[in-house]
Each structure stands twice: as structure tokens, then as C-alpha cells.
Design an enzyme around this catalytic site. Structure first.
Site, short mmCIF file in Angstrom:
data_model
loop_
_atom_site.label_atom_id
_atom_site.label_comp_id
_atom_site.label_asym_id
_atom_site.label_seq_id
_atom_site.Cartn_x
_atom_site.Cartn_y
_atom_site.Cartn_z
N GLU A 192 -7.20 -8.09 3.94
CA GLU A 192 -7.22 -8.88 5.52
C GLU A 192 -8.36 -9.87 5.40
O GLU A 192 -9.13 -10.11 4.57
CB GLU A 192 -7.72 -8.00 6.48
CG GLU A 192 -6.86 -6.91 6.68
CD GLU A 192 -7.11 -5.88 7.98
OE1 GLU A 192 -8.31 -6.15 8.34
OE2 GLU A 192 -6.32 -5.02 8.14
N GLU B 267 1.70 -2.94 -0.40
CA GLU B 267 2.96 -3.17 -1.18
C GLU B 267 3.05 -4.38 -1.84
O GLU B 267 3.63 -4.46 -2.96
CB GLU B 267 3.99 -2.73 0.01
CG GLU B 267 4.04 -1.40 0.60
CD GLU B 267 3.53 -1.57 1.79
OE1 GLU B 267 2.17 -2.21 2.18
OE2 GLU B 267 3.66 -0.70 2.81
ZN ZN Z 1 3.27 -4.70 4.68
#
Ligand code: ZN
Length: 129
Positions: A42, A52
């Protein structure tokens, strides 16, 4: 699959999630048996990326094209117990570009609690050019 699960759990520990405090790890296995990991990363803008997609980007940028499965683990920072966290809509649409109907998306919580999906399960009637 055991090694793949452990790698996903290890990857989760590397998550950079100071805003959501929600950590995700992923371990993507190629058809030749190689495993690429990813964690969510983030930032304080809008450019955060999910575990992913990190795993897929690492693999694809190394020349991989055929994938067997991905193990995804997630949970709140500091808590040992894993949540039931499925890939977000953006990751589903991203993944569908690179996987076939037999590709397994494994949401792992514990030996007793794990769900296995195909891309068709998670993204039916998907947009395709
Ligand atoms: Zn995602």
C-alpha cells in the site's frame, strides 16, 4: 501444495499495509512447478497493489506463461488467525487474462478451512475482448 501454502504465509509477513492493517500473501505456482510469491503493498495515494497481482507480475516479467494455482492467505495485522479473503474484483479480471479453466484459486485459512475456486467460479460472465 504444502510448500505453496507456507510460501504464501511467509509472503504475507512482508506485506506493507500501514493503512488497512490487512495483510495478504499469495503464492503462484507455474505448470512447471515454480512458485512466485507476492504481498499487498500500500501507499498513501491510490496506487496500492494486491498480493495476487504482485505474484503474477513477478512471474510474467520472468517469462512465465502457464499457471497451475495460486494460494491466497490474508488476515489482520498482528493476528495469527487467517481470514477468508478472496481476490478483489480487479485481481479477478487481471488473473483471467493468464489462467485457464483448470487453474485453482485456493483460499487457505487452515488445514480444515480452505476453499478452492476456478476463475469461472469467481468471475462468471467476465468481460473479454
Ligand atoms: Zn486484488
Amino acid at each position: 501444495m504444502e510448500e505453496q501454502i507456507l510460501k504464501a504465509i511467509e509472503a504475507k509477513k512482508k506485506a506493507h499495509a500501514p493503512y488497512s492493517k490487512y495483510e495478504v500473501g499469495a503464492a503462484l505456482k507455474t505448470k512447471t512447478g515454480k512458485v512466485y510469491t507476492g504481498c499487498n503493498i500500500e501507499n498513501n495515494g491510490i496506487q496500492s497493489i494486491c498480493a495476487e497481482r504482485v505474484a503474477f507480475c513477478k512471474a510474467i516479467s520472468e517469462g512465465e506463461t502457464e499457471f497451475e494455482s495460486i494460494v491466497v492467505v490474508s488476515g489482520k495485522q498482528g493476528e495469527k488467525e487467517l481470514d477468508f479473503g478472496t481476490p478483489c474484483g480487479y485481481c479477478r479480471q487481471f488473473m483471467q487474462e493468464f489462467v485457464d479453466k483448470d487453474f485453482k484459486i485456493i483460499i487457505y485459512q487452515s488445514a480444515e478451512k480452505q476453499q478452492i475456486y476456478t476463475i469461472e467460479d469467481l468471475l462468471p460472465h467476465r468481460f473479454k475482448l
